[in-house]
Scaffold this active site. Sequence first.
Site, PDB file in Angstrom:
ATOM      1  N   GLY A  33       1.001  -1.271   0.033  1.00  0.00           N
ATOM      2  CA  GLY A  33      -0.002   0.412   0.304  1.00  0.00           C
ATOM      3  C   GLY A  33       0.962   0.899   0.066  1.00  0.00           C
ATOM      4  CB  ALA A  34       1.820   4.360   1.577  1.00  0.00           C
TER       5      ALA A  34
ATOM      6  CG  HIS B  33       5.820   5.546  -4.231  1.00  0.00           C
ATOM      7  ND1 HIS B  33       6.502   5.034  -5.312  1.00  0.00           N
ATOM      8  CD2 HIS B  33       5.873   4.634  -2.813  1.00  0.00           C
ATOM      9  CE1 HIS B  33       7.194   4.005  -4.512  1.00  0.00           C
ATOM     10  NE2 HIS B  33       6.707   4.251  -3.812  1.00  0.00           N
TER      11      HIS B  33
ATOM     12  N   GLY C  45       6.766   5.050  -7.735  1.00  0.00           N
ATOM     13  CA  GLY C  45       7.653   3.653  -8.744  1.00  0.00           C
ATOM     14  C   GLY C  45       6.021   2.621  -8.042  1.00  0.00           C
ATOM     15  CG  HIS C  46       3.555   1.229  -5.707  1.00  0.00           C
ATOM     16  ND1 HIS C  46       3.859   2.091  -4.689  1.00  0.00           N
ATOM     17  CD2 HIS C  46       4.153   0.149  -4.787  1.00  0.00           C
ATOM     18  CE1 HIS C  46       4.710   1.397  -3.007  1.00  0.00           C
ATOM     19  NE2 HIS C  46       4.859   0.217  -3.356  1.00  0.00           N
TER      20      HIS C  46
ATOM     21  CE  LYS D 276      12.681   1.938  -2.952  1.00  0.00           C
ATOM     22  NZ  LYS D 276      12.980   1.454  -1.426  1.00  0.00           N
TER      23      LYS D 276
ATOM     24  CB  SER E 187       5.547   3.695   1.700  1.00  0.00           C
ATOM     25  OG  SER E 187       6.479   2.801   1.882  1.00  0.00           O
TER      26      SER E 187
END
Length: 329
Positions: free
Chosen positions: A28-29, A31, A33-34, A149, A186
Amino acid sequence: MTATLLRTAGELHARVRHGRRAVVMTMGALHEGHATLIRRARALVPDGEVVVTVFVNPLQFGEGEDLDRYPRTLDADLEVAGRAGADAVFAPSAEEVYPGGAPQVRISAGPMGAVLEGASRPGHFDGMLTVVAKLLHLTRPDLALYGQKDAQQLALIRRMARDLNFGVEIVGVPTVREEDGLALSSRNRYLSPPERRTALALSQALFAGQDRHAAQEALRARAREVPATHARAEALSALGESRAAADAHAVSLAAPGSPAAVRAAARLVLDDAARLDPPLELDYLALVDPADFAEVGDDHTGEAVLAVAARVGATRLIDNVPLTFGAAS
């Protein structure tokens, strides 16, 4: 585009599948990148289905880590996932993933899971692999995408899929960075402005090592192209290339030392950051073989990962860059 929210495996399995299914696993959270992972998944299965999992896995948080502090932003996550091209968001409860409580049978990360991140966070990779295995079974994808990452995590997932014969393709996606070079995470939201300025040393150190590596590999290539003979050096000098001749001759005679020089270049940046206010507290700087995450020697050729982990204030951050040494470059 709106992503459908699914809470149970039964709801997910009831969906009619068209084409291949790609899964992007997150806590979750979400951003950018996701979102990059989701867009890449969409591109790989244009006529198939993209499922994003959102599950904060308690098994991979050690004592004193930020499980309760970890951000939970499901409504915003649904919007990010939908805009990036996801068809569904699978956000199960802990009871759905771990019926009856924490599992007694778990995946062991083995020796590769005991170094670097594994040494700093004991048990983390066992918990990560256990939930990844469960989510792969629950979502039944054809391919699953993970960010580079988290390089050690990606290597372990690939090893698990190979060693335990998971019928899924594991796809790594390059790290996404903010404009100032900080790798998207995140946890970046926890940084105050002064802490963020210090945190930039992580990426700056990696880029310094990467630049040193590129310069040395260029000299090695020049050495291979320019034979180390006095006559050749004189000919190059006549063309105004005396520096090229000298560099090529020196490198051709030198023992391989690129890994040590790369580490040293990165370390200088990190040492400077340790004197900032607030200071950077280094956990590790490592140059490792991605096959087993063991430190590479000065005679190493082929792929490597330059990885760093550090704390700034109360926030722990990681980052890495891939490199290729010697004949394989």
